[in-house]
Design an enzyme around this catalytic site. Structure first.
Site, mmCIF file in Angstrom:
data_model
loop_
_atom_site.group_PDB
_atom_site.id
_atom_site.type_symbol
_atom_site.label_atom_id
_atom_site.label_comp_id
_atom_site.label_asym_id
_atom_site.label_seq_id
_atom_site.Cartn_x
_atom_site.Cartn_y
_atom_site.Cartn_z
ATOM 1 N N ALA A 61 59.347 54.739 32.501
ATOM 2 C CA ALA A 61 58.137 55.474 32.131
ATOM 3 C C ALA A 61 58.374 56.833 32.790
ATOM 4 O O ALA A 61 58.086 57.029 33.970
ATOM 5 C CB ALA A 61 56.881 54.800 32.651
ATOM 6 N N PRO A 62 58.965 57.770 32.050
ATOM 7 C CA PRO A 62 59.591 58.965 32.643
ATOM 8 C C PRO A 62 58.620 60.003 33.195
ATOM 9 O O PRO A 62 58.418 61.072 32.623
ATOM 10 C CB PRO A 62 60.428 59.519 31.489
ATOM 11 C CG PRO A 62 59.706 59.079 30.255
ATOM 12 C CD PRO A 62 59.109 57.746 30.595
ATOM 13 N N CYS A 63 58.069 59.687 34.363
ATOM 14 C CA CYS A 63 57.136 60.597 35.011
ATOM 15 C C CYS A 63 57.814 61.906 35.424
ATOM 16 O O CYS A 63 57.136 62.910 35.635
ATOM 17 C CB CYS A 63 56.459 59.932 36.193
ATOM 18 S SG CYS A 63 57.568 59.098 37.326
ATOM 19 N N HIS A 64 59.142 61.916 35.496
ATOM 20 C CA HIS A 64 59.852 63.157 35.833
ATOM 21 C C HIS A 64 59.705 64.208 34.731
ATOM 22 O O HIS A 64 59.931 65.376 34.972
ATOM 23 C CB HIS A 64 61.340 62.877 36.110
ATOM 24 C CG HIS A 64 62.093 62.340 34.949
ATOM 25 N ND1 HIS A 64 62.097 60.982 34.631
ATOM 26 C CD2 HIS A 64 62.865 62.949 34.019
ATOM 27 C CE1 HIS A 64 62.849 60.806 33.558
ATOM 28 N NE2 HIS A 64 63.324 61.981 33.165
#
Length: 178
Positions: free
Chosen positions: A143-146
């Site tokens: 879940a690419p919070c970056h």
């Protein structure tokens, strides 16, 4: 407060995986489904999140499932869509899970601001809550919070450290203000 028993896996397994940006912690359930992904230098935080989501359930040491080794290897080798179909199971509030699901809709190489992410989930005034949910994401990278950056296009906090956020965004070909 422990989560409901129905949401608790029978077993949690912690494994370690070498990556180009440091040793990763991979937590899976008895089915080999990803429950958490973090970096070894943030293990205390990851364990706090796991307690918050799964109570005092013990986490056994084990091996990373071969499928996950393969998928993460493909991602780090440049197959930026490799993580898209990876199954994950998370606990958390309904709002948090909406934010984490929305993170998975941000394609590699693109970024959104916290405000844009709040708008994407239909809660345009919940920018701060979106930021808090983003920070509580137990499955970083998947879940690419970056891919969430400041409104000015600059890098903002990242649970794995800004050096990793920068590396991941460069790896994915994203544009951001330095």
């Amino acid at each position: 407060m422990s989560p409901p028993e129905a949401s608790r896996p029978a077993r949690l397994i912690l494994s370690r995986l070498d990556t180009p940006i440091g040793e990763a912690l991979v937590v899976t359930d008895e089915d080999g489904v990803l429950r958490a992904f973090d970096f070894a230098d943030y293990e205390d935080r990851m364990r706090r999140l796991m307690r918050r989501h799964y109570g005092e359930q013990p986490i056994a040491e084990g091996e990373v499932p071969a499928e996950l080794v393969h998928v993460f290897g493909r991602y780090f080798a440049g197959d930026l869509d490799a993580l898209d179909a990876l199954e994950m199971r998370t606990n958390g509030t309904l709002f948090q899970r909406r934010v984490w699901a929305a993170l998975r809709t941000i394609p590699a190489g693109q970024t959104l601001s916290y405000k844009q992410l709040a708008e994407r989930i239909g809660s345009p005034k919940a920018v701060r809550a979106v930021g808090l949910a983003n920070g509580a994401n137990p499955v970083a990278l998947v879940a690419p919070c970056h891919r969430v950056i400041g409104a000015n296009g600059g890098l903002t906090g990242y649970g794995g450290g800004l050096h990793r956020k920068r590396w991941l965004l460069v790896h994915e070909g994203a544009h951001f203000a330095s």
